[in-house]
Design a protein around this motif. Sequence first.
Motif, PDB file in Angstrom:
ATOM      1  N   SER A 107      89.957 121.747  94.344  1.00  0.00           N
ATOM      2  CA  SER A 107      88.703 121.198  94.867  1.00  0.00           C
ATOM      3  C   SER A 107      87.643 122.302  94.849  1.00  0.00           C
ATOM      4  O   SER A 107      87.945 123.478  94.661  1.00  0.00           O
ATOM      5  CB  SER A 107      88.895 120.663  96.294  1.00  0.00           C
ATOM      6  N   GLY A 108      86.410 121.867  95.030  1.00  0.00           N
ATOM      7  CA  GLY A 108      85.304 122.799  95.186  1.00  0.00           C
ATOM      8  C   GLY A 108      85.075 123.701  93.994  1.00  0.00           C
ATOM      9  O   GLY A 108      85.218 123.292  92.836  1.00  0.00           O
ATOM     10  N   GLU A 109      84.743 124.946  94.284  1.00  0.00           N
ATOM     11  CA  GLU A 109      84.416 125.919  93.247  1.00  0.00           C
ATOM     12  C   GLU A 109      85.599 126.197  92.319  1.00  0.00           C
ATOM     13  O   GLU A 109      85.429 126.356  91.104  1.00  0.00           O
ATOM     14  CB  GLU A 109      83.941 127.230  93.898  1.00  0.00           C
ATOM     15  N   GLU A 110      86.810 126.235  92.890  1.00  0.00           N
ATOM     16  CA  GLU A 110      87.997 126.473  92.062  1.00  0.00           C
ATOM     17  C   GLU A 110      88.177 125.350  91.043  1.00  0.00           C
ATOM     18  O   GLU A 110      88.457 125.598  89.859  1.00  0.00           O
ATOM     19  CB  GLU A 110      89.245 126.587  92.937  1.00  0.00           C
ATOM     20  N   ARG A 111      87.963 124.106  91.464  1.00  0.00           N
ATOM     21  CA  ARG A 111      88.052 122.971  90.540  1.00  0.00           C
ATOM     22  C   ARG A 111      86.983 123.102  89.455  1.00  0.00           C
ATOM     23  O   ARG A 111      87.258 122.866  88.276  1.00  0.00           O
ATOM     24  CB  ARG A 111      87.884 121.647  91.283  1.00  0.00           C
ATOM     25  N   ASP A 112      85.779 123.471  89.837  1.00  0.00           N
ATOM     26  CA  ASP A 112      84.690 123.629  88.873  1.00  0.00           C
ATOM     27  C   ASP A 112      85.030 124.696  87.825  1.00  0.00           C
ATOM     28  O   ASP A 112      84.777 124.508  86.635  1.00  0.00           O
ATOM     29  CB  ASP A 112      83.384 123.997  89.581  1.00  0.00           C
ATOM     30  N   GLN A 113      85.603 125.822  88.265  1.00  0.00           N
ATOM     31  CA  GLN A 113      85.990 126.886  87.330  1.00  0.00           C
ATOM     32  C   GLN A 113      87.053 126.395  86.353  1.00  0.00           C
ATOM     33  O   GLN A 113      86.980 126.667  85.160  1.00  0.00           O
ATOM     34  CB  GLN A 113      86.515 128.106  88.096  1.00  0.00           C
ATOM     35  N   TRP A 114      88.039 125.667  86.857  1.00  0.00           N
ATOM     36  CA  TRP A 114      89.093 125.152  85.991  1.00  0.00           C
ATOM     37  C   TRP A 114      88.574 124.052  85.077  1.00  0.00           C
ATOM     38  O   TRP A 114      89.060 123.898  83.956  1.00  0.00           O
ATOM     39  CB  TRP A 114      90.301 124.684  86.802  1.00  0.00           C
ATOM     40  N   TRP A 115      87.594 123.289  85.536  1.00  0.00           N
ATOM     41  CA  TRP A 115      87.028 122.249  84.682  1.00  0.00           C
ATOM     42  C   TRP A 115      86.372 122.869  83.455  1.00  0.00           C
ATOM     43  O   TRP A 115      86.540 122.379  82.339  1.00  0.00           O
ATOM     44  CB  TRP A 115      86.039 121.378  85.460  1.00  0.00           C
TER      45      TRP A 115
END
Length: 187
Positions: A107-115
Amino acid sequence: MSISGDYAPSPTAWVRDQVEAIEATGDTRSVHIMDRPVVLLTMLGARSGKVRKVPLMRVEHDGRYAAVASKGGAPEHPTWYANLVANPVIDLMDGTRTTPMRARELSGEERDQWWVRAVAAYPPYAGQFGVVQPHLTLDAVGAGVTEAVVRGWVADLLPLRVRADRLHVSWYEAGRCQTLAVFPFGR
């Protein structure tokens, strides 16, 4: 390997075929999805408790991996997603190496980085389908529309021989793909 038990092969033919090829060669590099490398996830089924295996696009960064629960733009998750939620301890095979891992939802920033990493590994995740030109449109439906009739209509249009077992009706719009319906062909 940390996952053991009775193995239940996928009901989906291409998944079964890829798992068999990986197991025969001992290497995930023996198969691909849309010319992209894959990893093999081995997990326990959410309902059955049986061993399940699925090849997925390889999304890796610094020895960590992401499993993108995409089902070709369909509104629901693939079946294996429920397996990971229920039983997050998995084995992940990359190349010839198998590593026990634990899945968790991002979720959040970590999800954005992985996306960003997932899209770099496989651009269609972001809906980058480009300009889609239909290769073939069939407007005839009915008892008289047989495989032989369709073959006659399109034989000169297709650059290769194809045998289909189902028709997917999909819609590509504004960077996303949605499967509207699936029609299996009778035998």
